[in-house]
Design a protein around this motif. Structure first.
Motif, PDB file in Angstrom:
ATOM      1  N   VAL A   1      58.387  -9.496 -26.910  1.00 20.00           N
ATOM      2  CA  VAL A   1      59.176  -9.541 -27.493  1.00 20.00           C
ATOM      3  C   VAL A   1      59.667  -8.437 -28.859  1.00 20.00           C
ATOM      4  CG1 VAL A   1      61.585  -9.468 -27.740  1.00 20.00           C
ATOM      5  CG2 VAL A   1      60.454 -10.468 -26.251  1.00 20.00           C
ATOM      6  N   ALA A   2      59.742  -7.670 -28.977  1.00 16.03           N
ATOM      7  CA  ALA A   2      59.657  -6.226 -29.685  1.00 16.03           C
ATOM      8  C   ALA A   2      61.114  -5.571 -30.491  1.00 16.03           C
ATOM      9  CB  ALA A   2      58.793  -5.191 -30.001  1.00 16.03           C
ATOM     10  N   ALA A   3      61.511  -5.166 -31.149  1.00 14.67           N
ATOM     11  CA  ALA A   3      62.990  -5.164 -31.196  1.00 14.67           C
ATOM     12  C   ALA A   3      62.732  -3.134 -32.251  1.00 14.67           C
ATOM     13  CB  ALA A   3      63.735  -5.290 -32.043  1.00 14.67           C
ATOM     14  N   ASP A   4      63.476  -2.342 -32.077  1.00 12.00           N
ATOM     15  CA  ASP A   4      63.801  -1.433 -32.456  1.00 12.00           C
ATOM     16  C   ASP A   4      64.929  -0.858 -32.769  1.00 12.00           C
ATOM     17  OD1 ASP A   4      62.607   1.136 -34.219  1.00 12.00           O
ATOM     18  OD2 ASP A   4      62.154   2.183 -31.920  1.00 12.00           O
ATOM     19  N   GLY A   5      66.051  -1.130 -33.993  1.00  8.75           N
ATOM     20  CA  GLY A   5      67.500  -0.215 -33.842  1.00  8.75           C
ATOM     21  C   GLY A   5      67.687  -1.675 -33.163  1.00  8.75           C
ATOM     22  N   ARG A   6      68.399  -0.878 -33.040  1.00  7.62           N
ATOM     23  CA  ARG A   6      69.384  -2.000 -31.631  1.00  7.62           C
ATOM     24  C   ARG A   6      68.529  -2.149 -30.113  1.00  7.62           C
ATOM     25  NH1 ARG A   6      74.807   1.085 -30.036  1.00  7.62           N
ATOM     26  NH2 ARG A   6      74.860  -0.382 -28.543  1.00  7.62           N
ATOM     27  N   ASP A   7      67.532  -1.999 -29.720  1.00  5.87           N
ATOM     28  CA  ASP A   7      67.365  -1.489 -28.896  1.00  5.87           C
ATOM     29  C   ASP A   7      65.502  -2.340 -28.431  1.00  5.87           C
ATOM     30  OD1 ASP A   7      68.355   0.794 -27.352  1.00  5.87           O
ATOM     31  OD2 ASP A   7      66.265   1.496 -28.916  1.00  5.87           O
ATOM     32  N   VAL A   8      66.199  -3.376 -27.385  1.00  2.00           N
ATOM     33  CA  VAL A   8      64.720  -4.888 -27.552  1.00  2.00           C
ATOM     34  C   VAL A   8      64.348  -4.375 -25.971  1.00  2.00           C
ATOM     35  CG1 VAL A   8      65.205  -7.380 -27.205  1.00  2.00           C
ATOM     36  CG2 VAL A   8      66.865  -5.990 -28.185  1.00  2.00           C
ATOM     37  N   PHE A   9      62.903  -4.905 -27.006  1.00  2.00           N
ATOM     38  CA  PHE A   9      61.435  -4.765 -25.508  1.00  2.00           C
ATOM     39  C   PHE A   9      61.487  -5.985 -25.147  1.00  2.00           C
ATOM     40  CE2 PHE A   9      62.100  -0.960 -28.033  1.00  2.00           C
ATOM     41  CZ  PHE A   9      62.267  -0.014 -26.731  1.00  2.00           C
ATOM     42  N   MET A  10      61.451  -6.202 -24.123  1.00  2.00           N
ATOM     43  CA  MET A  10      60.797  -7.529 -23.462  1.00  2.00           C
ATOM     44  C   MET A  10      59.248  -7.459 -22.478  1.00  2.00           C
ATOM     45  SD  MET A  10      61.679 -11.333 -22.381  1.00  2.00           S
ATOM     46  CE  MET A  10      62.728 -10.449 -21.063  1.00  2.00           C
ATOM     47  N   VAL A  11      57.748  -7.299 -23.244  1.00  2.00           N
ATOM     48  CA  VAL A  11      56.966  -7.139 -22.072  1.00  2.00           C
ATOM     49  C   VAL A  11      56.183  -8.769 -21.191  1.00  2.00           C
ATOM     50  CG1 VAL A  11      56.804  -5.007 -22.893  1.00  2.00           C
ATOM     51  CG2 VAL A  11      55.050  -6.335 -23.378  1.00  2.00           C
ATOM     52  N   TRP A  12      55.638  -8.298 -19.668  1.00  2.00           N
ATOM     53  CA  TRP A  12      54.595  -9.177 -19.679  1.00  2.00           C
ATOM     54  C   TRP A  12      53.278  -8.994 -19.030  1.00  2.00           C
ATOM     55  CZ3 TRP A  12      59.820  -8.732 -17.752  1.00  2.00           C
ATOM     56  CH2 TRP A  12      59.661  -8.570 -17.355  1.00  2.00           C
ATOM     57  N   GLY A  13      53.494  -8.128 -19.186  1.00  2.00           N
ATOM     58  CA  GLY A  13      52.444  -7.310 -18.912  1.00  2.00           C
ATOM     59  C   GLY A  13      52.103  -6.912 -17.119  1.00  2.00           C
ATOM     60  N   HIS A  14      50.642  -6.851 -16.734  1.00  2.00           N
ATOM     61  CA  HIS A  14      50.649  -6.525 -15.166  1.00  2.00           C
ATOM     62  C   HIS A  14      50.506  -7.602 -14.640  1.00  2.00           C
ATOM     63  CE1 HIS A  14      49.310  -4.611 -12.132  1.00  2.00           C
ATOM     64  NE2 HIS A  14      47.650  -5.131 -12.052  1.00  2.00           N
ATOM     65  N   ARG A  15      50.936  -7.564 -14.267  1.00  2.00           N
ATOM     66  CA  ARG A  15      50.917  -9.107 -12.560  1.00  2.00           C
ATOM     67  C   ARG A  15      49.987  -8.298 -11.935  1.00  2.00           C
ATOM     68  NH1 ARG A  15      52.492 -13.795 -15.028  1.00  2.00           N
ATOM     69  NH2 ARG A  15      52.485 -14.657 -13.009  1.00  2.00           N
ATOM     70  N   HIS A  16      49.646  -9.346 -10.806  1.00  2.00           N
ATOM     71  CA  HIS A  16      49.001  -9.006  -9.609  1.00  2.00           C
ATOM     72  C   HIS A  16      49.938  -8.624  -8.521  1.00  2.00           C
ATOM     73  CE1 HIS A  16      50.428 -13.133  -8.001  1.00  2.00           C
ATOM     74  NE2 HIS A  16      49.906 -12.357  -7.184  1.00  2.00           N
ATOM     75  N   ALA A  17      49.670  -7.927  -7.722  1.00  2.00           N
ATOM     76  CA  ALA A  17      50.735  -6.750  -6.670  1.00  2.00           C
ATOM     77  C   ALA A  17      50.676  -8.478  -5.394  1.00  2.00           C
ATOM     78  CB  ALA A  17      49.932  -5.676  -6.454  1.00  2.00           C
ATOM     79  N   PRO A  18      51.932  -7.932  -5.189  1.00  2.00           N
ATOM     80  CA  PRO A  18      52.088  -8.944  -3.889  1.00  2.00           C
ATOM     81  C   PRO A  18      51.019  -8.061  -3.082  1.00  2.00           C
ATOM     82  CG  PRO A  18      54.331  -8.034  -4.530  1.00  2.00           C
ATOM     83  CD  PRO A  18      53.185  -7.757  -5.098  1.00  2.00           C
ATOM     84  N   GLY A  19      50.477  -8.935  -2.215  1.00  2.00           N
ATOM     85  CA  GLY A  19      49.717  -8.474  -0.921  1.00  2.00           C
ATOM     86  C   GLY A  19      47.891  -8.382  -1.845  1.00  2.00           C
ATOM     87  N   HIS A  20      47.756  -8.445  -2.802  1.00  2.00           N
ATOM     88  CA  HIS A  20      46.472  -8.934  -3.104  1.00  2.00           C
ATOM     89  C   HIS A  20      46.027 -10.305  -3.388  1.00  2.00           C
ATOM     90  CE1 HIS A  20      46.935  -4.402  -5.346  1.00  2.00           C
ATOM     91  NE2 HIS A  20      47.025  -4.545  -4.233  1.00  2.00           N
ATOM     92  N   ARG A  21      45.693 -10.503  -2.050  1.00  2.00           N
ATOM     93  CA  ARG A  21      45.541 -12.526  -2.037  1.00  2.00           C
ATOM     94  C   ARG A  21      44.052 -13.014  -3.454  1.00  2.00           C
ATOM     95  NH1 ARG A  21      50.541 -12.168   0.144  1.00  2.00           N
ATOM     96  NH2 ARG A  21      50.246 -11.585   1.407  1.00  2.00           N
ATOM     97  N   ALA A  22      44.256 -13.367  -4.028  1.00  2.00           N
ATOM     98  CA  ALA A  22      43.615 -14.267  -4.657  1.00  2.00           C
ATOM     99  C   ALA A  22      42.705 -15.531  -3.680  1.00  2.00           C
ATOM    100  CB  ALA A  22      44.395 -15.430  -5.579  1.00  2.00           C
ATOM    101  N   HIS A  23      41.661 -14.918  -3.860  1.00  2.00           N
ATOM    102  CA  HIS A  23      40.707 -15.975  -3.312  1.00  2.00           C
ATOM    103  C   HIS A  23      40.013 -16.853  -4.156  1.00  2.00           C
ATOM    104  CE1 HIS A  23      40.803 -12.952   0.265  1.00  2.00           C
ATOM    105  NE2 HIS A  23      40.928 -11.981  -0.646  1.00  2.00           N
TER     106      HIS A  23
ATOM    107  N   GLY B   1      55.677  -3.382 -12.126  1.00  2.00           N
ATOM    108  CA  GLY B   1      56.698  -3.659 -13.010  1.00  2.00           C
ATOM    109  C   GLY B   1      55.962  -4.680 -14.776  1.00  2.00           C
ATOM    110  N   GLU B   2      56.300  -4.748 -15.723  1.00  2.00           N
ATOM    111  CA  GLU B   2      55.435  -4.439 -16.771  1.00  2.00           C
ATOM    112  C   GLU B   2      56.481  -5.277 -17.766  1.00  2.00           C
ATOM    113  OE1 GLU B   2      52.120  -2.078 -18.066  1.00  2.00           O
ATOM    114  OE2 GLU B   2      51.199  -2.589 -16.106  1.00  2.00           O
ATOM    115  N   GLY B   3      57.711  -5.012 -17.564  1.00  2.00           N
ATOM    116  CA  GLY B   3      58.091  -5.258 -18.797  1.00  2.00           C
ATOM    117  C   GLY B   3      59.778  -4.572 -18.742  1.00  2.00           C
ATOM    118  N   THR B   4      60.477  -4.926 -19.788  1.00  2.00           N
ATOM    119  CA  THR B   4      62.424  -4.535 -19.529  1.00  2.00           C
ATOM    120  C   THR B   4      63.452  -3.694 -20.757  1.00  2.00           C
ATOM    121  OG1 THR B   4      64.674  -4.606 -18.356  1.00  2.00           O
ATOM    122  CG2 THR B   4      63.418  -6.735 -19.722  1.00  2.00           C
ATOM    123  N   GLY B   5      63.796  -3.565 -21.022  1.00  2.00           N
ATOM    124  CA  GLY B   5      64.383  -3.528 -21.709  1.00  2.00           C
ATOM    125  C   GLY B   5      66.209  -3.100 -22.237  1.00  2.00           C
ATOM    126  N   TRP B   6      66.622  -3.455 -23.392  1.00  2.00           N
ATOM    127  CA  TRP B   6      67.633  -2.962 -23.272  1.00  2.00           C
ATOM    128  C   TRP B   6      68.278  -2.920 -24.529  1.00  2.00           C
ATOM    129  CZ3 TRP B   6      65.508  -7.972 -22.613  1.00  2.00           C
ATOM    130  CH2 TRP B   6      65.935  -8.629 -24.269  1.00  2.00           C
TER     131      TRP B   6
END
Length: 315
Positions: free
Chosen positions: A293-315, A154-159
């Motif tokens: 955050v960006a918009a195209d017409g009535r569509d709004v997009f919010m992205v946060w990019g790649h975050r580490h997947a659970p289970g990939h432990r930081a060391h 998951g790297e973002g959402t839109g509505w």
């Protein structure tokens, strides 16, 4: 789909709907996940899931679980009572190791305290009972977003905003590197003036609530405005405000009135329709993360990019 370890605990109100609770666990297990249930998950003390000490201990066990996700059983009320005892440093270290903390509603108090004290990112998202334990089954979009979190995809959402907001978006140039924060409006407002209220400048503030009349919502928004919080934001995103009841005395005063008035009082754009709140269809939102955050017409997009997947432990 890779099997994940999900830890269920109860930091707020007591679990009353045992059927939904059991359905939620069974649903997660049916998806192939290992579900570990905290020893005090079904504890009861007055309206709470155990006394304050019991719930603080449950938070500590969740932080020590090394699970991929620590998921609340339900919201309600209880976390503001124990803010000064929450093991924020231990939770932040757990997040560094790869445990994602997920919840909503009363969970806003923990998220704000955690971010204010440590800068750690947590997720506004589902709860076990009301979402995974829904009688008609989990919402497909919510479940897909939760699975994206588990798989690190998951790297973002839109509505899509209502037509009346399209003109406002026409001049919207987008936002870059703004901090996403917020949650339940009532809980967030209760933290004003405390060390647990995040001092976010140039942020994207998202808000939702349940069973609050529009005039109460407006009053809380005004409290944030008078405190200077709203003037420091780059955008305000309004999710779902459910459970309101129209009264004859209102004479047309509603959430649209509240949003339109707010637009006339602050410079930041006020956008509605964010798919989040006490509704089945909800996305997961990383509280404390940097977003675009960006918009195209009535569509709004919010992205946060790649975050580490659970289970990939930081060391």
């Amino acid at each position: 789909m890779k099997k994940k370890h999900i830890y269920i605990y109860s930091p707020s109100s007591a679990v009353r709907d045992k059927a939904a609770y059991r359905r939620g666990i069974q649903r997660l297990q049916a998806l192939g996940h290992e579900v570990e249930v905290d020893e005090a998950a079904l504890s009861t003390y007055q309206r709470f899931a155990g006394d304050d000490r019991t719930r603080v201990a449950a938070l500590s066990r969740a932080a020590a679980s090394r699970a991929d996700v620590a998921l609340i059983s339900r919201g309600g009320y209880g976390l503001t009572r124990i803010l000064d005892a929450i093991p924020c440093k231990a939770i932040a270290k757990a997040i560094e190791r790869g445990t994602e903390f997920v919840g909503l509603s009363d969970f806003t108090a923990l998220q704000c305290a955690l971010f204010a004290k440590t800068g750690a990112v947590s997720w506004s998202g589902p709860a076990l009972g009301e979402d995974f334990g829904a009688e008609d089954g989990p919402d497909e979009i919510m479940e897909a977003c939760f699975d994206d979190l588990l798989q690190g995809q998951g790297e973002g959402t839109g509505w899509r905003v209502p037509p009346r907001e399209a003109e406002m978006l026409a001049g919207f140039r987008g936002l870059h590197g703004a901090t996403l924060w917020g949650g339940n409006l009532c809980v967030l407002t209760s933290l004003l003036g405390t060390p647990y209220f995040p001092a976010v400048d140039k942020g994207v503030l998202f808000l939702e609530d349940v069973n609050e009349h529009p005039y109460r919502i407006e009053r809380m928004l005004d409290q944030l405005r008078h405190a200077g919080v709203l003037a420091r934001q780059k955008a305000v995103l309004l999710g779902h405000f459910t459970g309101t009841r129209k009264l004859p005395h209102d004479r047309g005063f509603d959430m649209r009135t509240v949003a339109d008035r707010l637009r006339g009082l602050i410079k930041a754009p006020v956008l509605t329709g964010l798919p989040f709140g006490h509704v089945p269809t909800k996305v997961l939102l990383p509280v404390g993360a940097k977003v675009e955050v960006a918009a195209d017409g009535r569509d709004v997009f919010m992205v946060w990019g790649h975050r580490h997947a659970p289970g990939h432990r930081a060391h």
